[in-house]
Design a protein around this motif. Structure first.
Motif, short mmCIF file in Angstrom:
data_model
loop_
_atom_site.label_atom_id
_atom_site.label_comp_id
_atom_site.label_asym_id
_atom_site.label_seq_id
_atom_site.Cartn_x
_atom_site.Cartn_y
_atom_site.Cartn_z
N PHE A 66 -84.42 -26.19 2.19
CA PHE A 66 -83.69 -25.38 3.16
C PHE A 66 -82.78 -26.22 4.07
N GLY A 67 -82.80 -27.56 3.88
CA GLY A 67 -81.98 -28.43 4.71
C GLY A 67 -82.56 -28.61 6.10
N LEU A 68 -83.90 -28.58 6.20
CA LEU A 68 -84.54 -28.59 7.51
C LEU A 68 -85.53 -29.74 7.70
N THR A 69 -85.30 -30.85 7.02
CA THR A 69 -86.12 -32.03 7.31
C THR A 69 -85.59 -32.61 8.62
N PRO A 70 -86.36 -33.44 9.28
CA PRO A 70 -85.85 -34.05 10.53
C PRO A 70 -84.51 -34.76 10.32
N GLU A 71 -84.38 -35.48 9.19
CA GLU A 71 -83.14 -36.21 8.92
C GLU A 71 -81.96 -35.26 8.70
N GLN A 72 -82.20 -34.18 7.99
CA GLN A 72 -81.14 -33.21 7.73
C GLN A 72 -80.71 -32.51 9.02
N VAL A 73 -81.67 -32.17 9.86
CA VAL A 73 -81.34 -31.50 11.12
C VAL A 73 -80.53 -32.44 12.02
N GLU A 74 -80.89 -33.71 12.01
CA GLU A 74 -80.16 -34.68 12.85
C GLU A 74 -78.71 -34.86 12.40
N ARG A 75 -78.42 -34.62 11.13
CA ARG A 75 -77.05 -34.77 10.63
C ARG A 75 -76.19 -33.54 10.92
N LEU A 76 -76.80 -32.48 11.41
CA LEU A 76 -76.02 -31.27 11.73
C LEU A 76 -75.14 -31.51 12.95
N ALA A 77 -74.08 -30.74 13.04
CA ALA A 77 -73.24 -30.78 14.24
C ALA A 77 -74.12 -30.36 15.43
N PRO A 78 -73.83 -30.89 16.62
CA PRO A 78 -74.68 -30.60 17.78
C PRO A 78 -74.90 -29.10 18.03
N ASP A 79 -73.86 -28.29 17.88
CA ASP A 79 -74.05 -26.86 18.14
C ASP A 79 -74.98 -26.23 17.10
N ARG A 81 -77.40 -27.90 15.53
CA ARG A 81 -78.73 -28.43 15.83
C ARG A 81 -79.41 -27.56 16.89
N VAL A 82 -78.65 -27.15 17.89
CA VAL A 82 -79.18 -26.28 18.94
C VAL A 82 -79.67 -24.96 18.32
N ALA A 87 -84.05 -21.42 16.95
CA ALA A 87 -84.69 -20.59 15.93
C ALA A 87 -86.12 -21.05 15.66
N ILE A 88 -86.34 -22.35 15.66
CA ILE A 88 -87.69 -22.88 15.46
C ILE A 88 -88.59 -22.43 16.61
N THR A 89 -88.10 -22.55 17.82
CA THR A 89 -88.89 -22.18 18.99
C THR A 89 -89.19 -20.68 18.99
N ALA A 90 -88.19 -19.87 18.69
CA ALA A 90 -88.36 -18.42 18.70
C ALA A 90 -89.29 -17.96 17.59
N GLY A 91 -89.22 -18.63 16.43
CA GLY A 91 -90.01 -18.20 15.28
C GLY A 91 -91.36 -18.87 15.15
N GLY A 92 -91.68 -19.81 16.01
CA GLY A 92 -92.96 -20.49 15.93
C GLY A 92 -93.11 -21.41 14.72
N GLY A 93 -92.00 -21.90 14.21
CA GLY A 93 -92.04 -22.77 13.03
C GLY A 93 -92.41 -24.19 13.38
N MET A 94 -93.71 -24.46 13.51
CA MET A 94 -94.14 -25.78 13.98
C MET A 94 -93.92 -26.88 12.95
#
Length: 167
Positions: A66-79, A81-82, A87-94
């Motif tokens: 899904f493109g959601l490893t820590p490394e993949q998320v860090e490569r996203l544009a800042p907006d 990444r936010v 979405a992680i916080t709202a959905g409880g995706g720990m």
């Protein structure tokens, strides 16, 4: 020699998101069958170790798809990444966008703890108990991973929305 950035095509349409989810579900089913096979072995604790090992591999693989490893998320544009972090916080995706550790997997397994405790007890009933143990292992692994896939799908859907407008 510097490594070239690896470009990945992340799921960005409902069709692609669903295709990634189906690919992940097939992977989970195959691995859950392995876990169920190990659960049939009448050695207490072996199945728990196998479940943890399977999840330590499966969760990061699902994140990667899904493109959601820590490394993949860090490569996203800042907006973007936010968007992921909201979405992680709202959905409880720990387990999304984080390094998956044994401790996180153990926390996750506590969610299905009653099934796995029943599974351990069932092992001591010859043949039928081992079959019940295998079924409980399979369903527990499928349940945990399905919840994670759904959370990843929701984050991917959020990322597929247009970028927030600059203020």
């Amino acid at each position: 020699m510097a490594h070239a950035a690896q470009w990945e095509v992340l799921p960005d349409t409902p069709t692609r998101i669903e295709a990634v989810a189906e690919r992940c579900r097939r992977l989970v089913s195959r691995r859950a069958l392995v876990g169920a096979g190990v659960a049939m072995v009448p050695l207490p604790g072996l199945d728990w170790l196998t479940d943890v090992a399977l999840l330590l591999k499966l969760i990061p693989e699902i994140n990667r798809e899904f493109g959601l490893t820590p490394e993949q998320v860090e490569r996203l544009a800042p907006d973007r990444r936010v968007v992921v972090y909201k979405a992680i916080t709202a959905g409880g995706g720990m387990l999304i966008g984080r390094v998956v550790t044994r401790e996180l997997v153990m926390t996750l397994l506590r969610v299905v703890g009653v099934r796995l405790t029943t599974q351990q007890a069932a092992k001591f009933v010859p043949v039928a108990g081992q079959a019940v143990s295998a079924l409980l292992t399979f369903s527990a692994l499928k349940y945990v991973c399905e919840q994670h896939i759904r959370q990843c799908m929701e984050v991917a859907r959020q990322l597929a929305l247009p970028a927030p407008a600059a203020a």
